[in-house]
Design a protein around this motif. Structure first.
Motif, PDB file in Angstrom:
ATOM      1  N   MET A 166       0.846  -1.191   0.000  1.00  0.00           N
ATOM      2  CA  MET A 166       0.000   0.000   0.000  1.00  0.00           C
ATOM      3  C   MET A 166       0.883   1.242   0.000  1.00  0.00           C
ATOM      4  N   SER A 167       0.290   2.390  -0.273  1.00  0.00           N
ATOM      5  CA  SER A 167       1.093   3.590  -0.448  1.00  0.00           C
ATOM      6  C   SER A 167       0.413   4.802   0.147  1.00  0.00           C
ATOM      7  N   GLU A 168       1.238   5.797   0.503  1.00  0.00           N
ATOM      8  CA  GLU A 168       0.733   7.146   0.706  1.00  0.00           C
ATOM      9  C   GLU A 168       0.827   7.854  -0.635  1.00  0.00           C
ATOM     10  N   ILE A 184       1.631  -4.939 -14.505  1.00  0.00           N
ATOM     11  CA  ILE A 184       0.699  -3.927 -14.007  1.00  0.00           C
ATOM     12  C   ILE A 184      -0.716  -4.274 -14.465  1.00  0.00           C
ATOM     13  N   LEU A 185      -1.668  -4.119 -13.556  1.00  0.00           N
ATOM     14  CA  LEU A 185      -3.079  -4.343 -13.860  1.00  0.00           C
ATOM     15  C   LEU A 185      -3.844  -3.045 -13.662  1.00  0.00           C
ATOM     16  N   ARG A 199       5.625 -10.074 -10.303  1.00  0.00           N
ATOM     17  CA  ARG A 199       5.329  -9.152  -9.204  1.00  0.00           C
ATOM     18  C   ARG A 199       4.234  -8.235  -9.711  1.00  0.00           C
ATOM     19  N   VAL A 200       3.034  -8.385  -9.190  1.00  0.00           N
ATOM     20  CA  VAL A 200       1.862  -7.711  -9.726  1.00  0.00           C
ATOM     21  C   VAL A 200       1.665  -6.366  -9.036  1.00  0.00           C
ATOM     22  N   ARG A 233      -0.640  -0.987  -4.872  1.00  0.00           N
ATOM     23  CA  ARG A 233      -0.210  -2.089  -4.029  1.00  0.00           C
ATOM     24  C   ARG A 233       0.572  -3.081  -4.886  1.00  0.00           C
ATOM     25  N   PHE A 234       1.492  -3.796  -4.250  1.00  0.00           N
ATOM     26  CA  PHE A 234       2.259  -4.866  -4.879  1.00  0.00           C
ATOM     27  C   PHE A 234       1.820  -6.204  -4.298  1.00  0.00           C
TER      28      PHE A 234
END
Length: 427
Positions: A1-3, A23-24, A47-48, A12-13
């Motif tokens: 998750m990210s800021e 990448i999706l 790594r999605v 998210r990864f």
């Protein structure tokens, strides 16, 4: 998750850190969770990376006005993470971002999959009208109709939990970001550029998709040099949700065979159940003319007609402009050319006022002059330019003071009818 800063995206990864990045990209009104059922298999090999568009899935509501701007925010996010080259799979709006990346940043994209995608999504009028509906009624009408657009009737009836999830996903989207995304799709048209997509591309479409169906898919395949078409039986617009196993099989097979230069070894995919499409038919969409090159310094001033017809269509809608041009003859044709070139190419195209402000001025002037026919279609244009019914009411109240009560009384009747028609959701 990210800021999430304003110039990047919520992400998210999933999957091993040392694997190639896949990448999706999600559809308009959905979140990265539309891909949940693909993740277990895809993360065996890649790594999605998934992202939410602004205002979707709780992401900060920083609207993007174009597909190119969204692609730029995605690249800024990837740059911060050190991701340079990647595979990309996108559904619908997510597919538009994928095409944009392949066209403008070809060195970054190793392989591409476009699901329920199109080089031009419907018409600009349709998406701007959707923006008017949301601005006037919120997202509830769009949310309630989402299952009909996204799923086959049998799936929607058999999977009430997923149907409810789809409705809630749209309802919780930020309306301003949704409207901006509609404007982005209204302006998106890469039909004339498909030949420059230079990566292996899988074009995937549900056999029952009534939103972006097989005609649009075949146009993509006909235009992209290295593209194949796959049709997923029993799937509508959100094929990854409705037929997750079939879509996953296709993605694994495509990215493991078309992306071998970027992976250490090819991956053997399970047998593919979806049906590969029959031979291509001629593209069903009209190919747009190439854009004219920009004028060089010192050259003659460019003719404002082309800019004028573009602005005129964006403000009044294709249907209105097409009708006006079709009705022109030897007597009235010069007048149509004059207003296109000077009213729309010169005045409406000036940067000093935004279109909302120009709509306010235009409505007031039409009330003052008693031009009720033009007031009707400029009321519609004002809604398309971002004015709400409440703001149009304020313009007419102001006009009542300075232009006279009888003029405003007639104007209110005209505007009320237009607003009722334009803001009532279609069942």
């Amino acid at each position: 998750m990210s800021e999430t800063p304003m110039n990047t995206l919520q992400y998210r990864f999933d999957g091993p850190e040392d694997a190639p990045v896949l990448i999706l990209g999600a559809s308009l009104g959905t979140t990265w969770h539309m891909w949940d059922r693909q993740i277990p298999e895809l993360t065996r090999h890649w790594r999605v990376f998934r992202f939410d568009m602004p205002g979707h899935g709780g992401a900060p509501a920083h609207p993007c006005g174009s597909v190119g701007e969204l692609a730029g925010r995605l690249l800024a996010t990837l740059d911060e993470l050190g991701v340079q080259r990647f595979g990309y799979a996108g559904c619908a709006f997510g597919g538009a971002i994928g095409v944009e990346l392949a066209l403008r940043h070809p060195q970054r994209v190793a392989s591409l999959a476009l699901i329920a995608a199109s080089p031009r999504f419907g018409t600009a009028d349709e998406f701007r009208q959707r923006g008017v509906i949301v601005r006037s009624n919120g997202l509830d009408p769009i949310a309630r109709s989402a299952p009909d657009r996204w799923f086959t009737p049998g799936f929607a009836a058999a999977q009430p939990a997923i149907t409810d999830w789809a409705v809630q996903m749209v309802r919780t989207t930020d309306p301003g970001c949704y409207i901006a995304a509609c404007e982005a799709l209204a302006a998106f048209d890469v039909r004339a550029e498909l030949g420059r997509v230079g990566v292996p591309t899988l074009v995937l479409v549900g056999s029952e998709d009534q939103v972006t169906g097989q005609g649009e898919a075949r146009t993509l395949v006909a235009g992209i040099p290295d593209a194949r078409l796959a049709v997923v039986p029993g799937a509508s617009h959100l094929a990854p949700v409705e037929q997750p196993a079939a879509v996953t099989d296709l993605l694994v097979r495509h990215f493991s065979t078309a992306w071998q230069q970027d992976t250490q070894a090819a991956i053997t995919a399970p047998p593919v159940k979806p049906v590969l499409a029959p031979p291509l038919v001629p593209p069903m969409a009209e190919i747009a003319p190439m854009e004219q090159p920009e004028a060089v310094e010192g050259a003659a001033r460019p003719d404002p007609y082309e800019a004028g017809i573009k602005v005129r269509r964006e403000v009044l809608g294709d249907a209105h402009v097409d009708q006006a041009l079709a009705a022109a003859d030897d007597f009235s044709g010069d007048f149509q050319e004059l207003i296109t070139r000077y009213a729309w190419g010169e005045v409406w195209n000036r940067p000093g006022l935004d279109r909302r402000s120009r709509s306010c001025v235009t409505l007031t002037a039409l009330v003052a002059g008693g031009h009720l026919d033009e007031l009707a279609f400029h009321t519609k244009a004002a809604l398309r330019n971002g004015l709400t019914p409440a703001e149009i009411k304020e313009v007419l109240l102001q006009a009542a003071v300075y232009c006279g009560v009888p003029a405003a009384n007639a104007a209110f009747k005209v505007a009320q009818g237009v607003i009722r028609e334009e803001t009532t959701p279609q069942e």
